[in-house]
Design an enzyme around this catalytic site. Structure first.
Site, mmCIF file in Angstrom:
data_model
loop_
_atom_site.group_PDB
_atom_site.id
_atom_site.type_symbol
_atom_site.label_atom_id
_atom_site.label_comp_id
_atom_site.label_asym_id
_atom_site.label_seq_id
_atom_site.Cartn_x
_atom_site.Cartn_y
_atom_site.Cartn_z
ATOM 1 N N ASN A 40 -3.290 -1.809 7.598
ATOM 2 C CA ASN A 40 -4.564 -2.397 7.167
ATOM 3 C C ASN A 40 -4.294 -3.903 7.154
ATOM 4 O O ASN A 40 -3.963 -4.490 6.138
ATOM 5 C CB ASN A 40 -4.958 -1.889 5.778
ATOM 6 N N HIS A 45 -4.043 18.443 0.097
ATOM 7 C CA HIS A 45 -4.919 17.341 -0.333
ATOM 8 C C HIS A 45 -5.682 17.647 -1.615
ATOM 9 O O HIS A 45 -6.898 17.439 -1.701
ATOM 10 C CB HIS A 45 -5.906 16.975 0.782
ATOM 11 N N GLU A 96 -10.745 4.402 8.627
ATOM 12 C CA GLU A 96 -10.863 4.001 7.225
ATOM 13 C C GLU A 96 -11.366 2.558 7.083
ATOM 14 O O GLU A 96 -10.801 1.754 6.347
ATOM 15 C CB GLU A 96 -9.512 4.173 6.512
ATOM 16 N N GLU A 140 3.841 9.072 -0.985
ATOM 17 C CA GLU A 140 2.431 8.999 -1.388
ATOM 18 C C GLU A 140 1.927 10.334 -1.935
ATOM 19 O O GLU A 140 1.215 10.369 -2.930
ATOM 20 C CB GLU A 140 1.579 8.569 -0.182
ATOM 21 N N ARG A 175 -12.140 17.498 9.416
ATOM 22 C CA ARG A 175 -11.308 16.303 9.599
ATOM 23 C C ARG A 175 -10.055 16.617 10.419
ATOM 24 O O ARG A 175 -9.567 15.773 11.180
ATOM 25 C CB ARG A 175 -10.937 15.734 8.225
ATOM 26 N N GLU A 205 0.863 -1.178 0.000
ATOM 27 C CA GLU A 205 0.000 0.000 0.000
ATOM 28 C C GLU A 205 0.901 1.230 0.000
ATOM 29 O O GLU A 205 1.771 1.381 0.862
ATOM 30 C CB GLU A 205 -0.928 -0.022 1.229
ATOM 31 N N ASP A 235 -2.866 14.288 6.548
ATOM 32 C CA ASP A 235 -2.327 13.028 6.048
ATOM 33 C C ASP A 235 -1.058 13.224 5.222
ATOM 34 O O ASP A 235 -1.109 13.136 4.000
ATOM 35 C CB ASP A 235 -3.390 12.321 5.194
HETATM 36 O O1 GCW Z 1 -2.361 8.107 3.931
HETATM 37 C C1 GCW Z 1 -3.481 7.307 4.039
HETATM 38 C C2 GCW Z 1 -3.308 6.355 2.931
HETATM 39 C C3 GCW Z 1 -3.802 4.970 3.225
HETATM 40 C C4 GCW Z 1 -3.220 4.537 4.554
HETATM 41 C C5 GCW Z 1 -3.715 5.490 5.618
HETATM 42 C C6 GCW Z 1 -3.138 5.194 6.996
HETATM 43 C C7 GCW Z 1 -2.479 2.378 5.271
HETATM 44 O O2 GCW Z 1 -3.904 6.870 1.781
HETATM 45 O O3 GCW Z 1 -3.392 4.134 2.175
HETATM 46 O O4 GCW Z 1 -3.525 3.209 4.870
HETATM 47 O O5 GCW Z 1 -3.337 6.795 5.322
HETATM 48 O O6 GCW Z 1 -2.180 5.831 7.361
HETATM 49 O O7 GCW Z 1 -3.654 4.325 7.670
#
Ligand code: GCW
Length: 726
Positions: free
Chosen positions: A228, A539, A309, A411, A354, A185, A383
């Site tokens: 995950n 974002h 999530e 990412e 958020r 991921e 994030d």
């Molecule tokens: O940054 C987001 C990502 C997800 C990730 C999540 C997290 C592992 O898009 O892919 O999942 O955060 O940090 O849990």
């Protein structure tokens, strides 16, 4: 590198050995442990002269590994094998050990070095000049050896040494978001290096080299599977595989950890519930912990993503994060394991910003977690954006250990085709003042536990490692792995010093290379902010893949995944009002921080649109309108990539042709993508501002619709058949 029989070597290792014979080809496999021959002959002669003899009794596996590393390094750089002796016999000697392996060391190793610190000193023993590397433990010796090698790799004098160092953070951990099917991921450097199918029978050379690289920068933990998580990881057949990895890591002072799925008692254990207060559930986890420690006596503990999530968690049973974390902590406590419980939670059913949700959920539990729980907090509240303000939780939970989570894998930073040196991003967050205990309460001090000595401390980096020959996809992405290790060891280290060391160890000591390349590395993150998300935008990447620009996204599965939720552009202006007239997220910070970012007079341009919604004509410090400033940054960002590639072009011949060419090509890709980002964003935002792009700037190549309809197939990092973006 130790000698391994050809039979047991994997393909990348074979290629690596092949590379040694040809100085012009270097695939980057050796990372910063190149140990290139020192071509400056007087310097090499001086080193050789000071390292003629060696006293290094090595009984334990870890000391054997450290000794092998020292010999590999000295052989590579100096074609030298010091004569192994038991006593100082003559010439100059290097003496390495702990009070347990060398009696004489009992008086010279201070307790203050702790269990992982070391000292490297020049000493006169029996009238003979010696170099001493001493520590309380084998781990300390290993860190001392790697740092001694670094001195030679970076061409430092070793005739008058007096160094001592120890880690400021206890748990220095890489988090791999690797799935059991070997997809990763948010991974952009190939597949997972963990070959679960072949484990435990096949112990790939990569595992050993991975552990060496980590040990060389002080990383002492590895969470090998995705947060995950798949419950299967806790099944006996997988635990055997995990054990095989743990056996490799142990030699390098690295503990293994697992991400666990909160519903494992149901999925794996056949229970009806995973309610953390249910006695059968508690027993299931306690038994599971006992079982794990039978396989892996030094197992580190669990990492948990819960109620985030779509992941299950205690709230699925009407319980709290504290109930969940404490139940797992009880299961691990008899074995001295820890729980790293993530604070990355947000829920689209909650109508609040958020930005505020993690704080809202966790702050009430300050002081309510067991002693072996640490809360893992992302550097920023949303994030891993190119720039984020520090997470408000760092200033808000004085009675709870907080662990930093940085993301090394890019990412939101252009995947592995963009050169982005992340240390300045780490430092910016670490040096931000939370004011939690008054002025001078930097985030770094919070996570070092300066304000509460009883705390356990930690820093995690989401790994950027895969099966690509060079491990990280982009040769310069290796620098982010390296810098993370250095800053987890000591969060106050300077990004510039780390960059220089990395360049010298990875490429060359030639100042004509190190100085200009270091300069653009240090600038690279700001460039990327400029061509992606200047002035505090965030974002606005392509939905779900997070690849390429997607500021127009307004139809994602949930509102807080839409770019429009974050930039809020309309004909009146742009930005997210998080002051008292808006979401008031700023109230989650100390009053000083709230005032600083909340006041337009003091809020730096870099954070402006994180906290304020401003008109397009708002007058910036530069004298430009907000619109013109935005355009200026987008153009400056893309242009800086061009400048960087021009500088790189001049480096031809200073390093091996293979990596030179690879980086050159990558920079062209980056330039194209930066230009796409720039053009797509200015055209999109122009539909609101209705203001012109200054005549001095080149016109965007295509109309906005072209960028909106761009499709990217099989973008890496999202797995499965989810192949399209935008
Ligand atoms: O940054 C987001 C990502 C997800 C990730 C999540 C997290 C592992 O898009 O892919 O999942 O955060 O940090 O849990």
């Amino acid at each position: 590198m130790a000698k391994y029989s050809i039979k047991n070597m994997c393909l990348p290792a074979l290629l690596f050995f092949a590379a040694i014979n040809n100085v012009y080809a270097d695939n980057g496999y050796k990372l910063w442990l190149e140990y290139n021959k020192i071509t400056n002959s007087p310097l090499a002669a001086a080193y050789r002269q000071q390292l003629q003899y060696m006293i290094f009794p090595a009984q334990s596996d870890q000391l054997k590994a450290a000794k092998a590393e020292l010999l590999t390094g000295l052989d590579g750089m100096l074609a030298l094998k010091p004569t192994d002796t038991k006593n100082i016999t003559g010439g100059q000697t290097i003496i390495i050990g702990t009070p347990r392996t060398l009696n004489a060391f009992s008086t010279i190793v201070p307790d203050s070095l702790g269990s992982e610190g070391y000292l490297i000193k020049t000493a006169l023993i029996n009238q003979k000049k010696c170099i001493v590397i001493a520590a309380n433990t084998d781990a300390g010796v290993m860190y001392g050896v790697f740092n001694f090698l670094k001195l030679i790799q970076t061409n430092q004098p070793i005739n008058k040494l007096d160094l001592a160092d120890h880690p400021r953070i206890m748990y220095r951990v890489l988090d791999h978001w690797d799935n059991l099917n070997r997809t990763i991921e948010r991974g952009y450097a190939g597949s997972s290096i963990w070959n679960w199918h072949k484990l435990p029978g096949i112990v790939d050379q990569r595992y050993i080299d991975y552990a060496r690289a980590n040990a060389s920068i002080g990383i002492n933990g590895s969470v090998v599977n995705n947060v995950n998580a798949d419950a299967l990881i806790l099944s006996p057949s997988y635990l055997l595989k995990v054990q095989a990895l743990a056996n490799v890591f142990r030699r390098y002072g690295i503990r293994i950890y697992l991400s666990v799925k909160f519903s494992s008692p149901v999925e794996l254990g056949g229970l009806k519930t995973a309610d953390p207060l249910d006695p059968a559930v508690k027993k299931w986890w306690a038994d599971k912990a006992d079982e794990i420690y039978r396989y892996i006596p030094d197992f580190g503990g669990f990492l948990v993503k819960a109620n985030s999530e779509g992941q299950p968690g205690p709230q699925s049973y009407g319980r709290t994060h504290a109930d969940g974390a404490n139940m797992l902590a009880d299961a691990l406590a008899p074995h001295h394991g820890i729980v790293m419980w993530r604070a990355f939670v947000y829920d689209n059913k909650v109508p609040d910003d958020r930005f505020k949700q993690a704080y809202n959920e966790f702050k009430p539990f300050d002081g309510k977690f067991k002693d072996n729980v640490i809360i893992q907090v992302k550097n920023g509240p949303i994030d891993f954006q190119p720039r984020e303000p520090f997470h408000p939780l760092f200033g808000a939970m004085p009675n709870t250990p907080l662990m930093m989570e940085f993301q090394l894998t890019q990412e939101y930073l252009g995947f592995s085709t963009h050169l982005v040196y992340e240390a300045p991003l780490f430092a910016e967050c670490l040096q931000s003042d939370t004011y939690t205990q008054g002025k001078g309460s930097a985030v770094a001090r919070v996570i070092k536990g300066d304000f509460n000595k009883k705390l356990i401390t930690g820093m995690a980096g989401v790994a950027n490692i895969g099966t690509d020959l060079n491990w990280c996809g982009h040769p310069f992405a290796q620098a982010n792995w390296y810098a993370f290790g250095r800053m987890a060891w000591n969060p106050d280290q300077s990004p510039a010093v780390i960059a220089a060391d990395w360049l010298k160890m990875t490429f060359t000591n030639d100042a004509g290379f190190v100085s200009p390349v270091k300069k653009f590395m240090l600038q690279s993150r700001e460039n990327t902010v400029d061509y992606m998300t200047p002035l505090g935008l965030h974002h606005i990447m392509g939905v779900s893949t997070h690849y390429g620009p997607g500021p127009w996204t307004d139809n994602a599965g949930r509102p807080d995944w839409n770019a429009t939720y974050y930039h809020r552009a309309d004909s009146a202006g742009i930005g997210f009002d998080r002051t008292g007239t808006g979401s008031n997220a700023l109230s989650q910070y100390a009053p000083e921080v709230k005032a600083y970012w909340g006041n337009l007079q003091t809020c730096p341009d870099e954070y402006l649109l994180w906290f304020h919604h401003l008109s397009w004509t708002y007058k910036m410090r530069s004298g430009r309108s907000l619109w013109d400033e935005l355009v200026h940054h987008y153009y400056m960002g893309a242009d800086s990539v061009k400048q960087m590639s021009l500088t790189w072009g001049k480096m031809q011949g200073k390093i091996d042709a293979e990596r030179f060419t690879e980086v050159k090509q990558l920079m062209q890709v980056q330039l194209n993508e930066a230009t796409t980002w720039r053009d797509a964003c200015v055209l999109y935002f122009q539909t609101f501002s209705k203001m012109p792009i200054g005549a001095a700037y080149p016109k965007p190549q295509y109309p906005l619709n072209y960028y909106k309809s761009m499709k990217f197939y099989y973008v890496p990092g999202i797995g499965g058949n989810n192949y399209m973006t935008n």
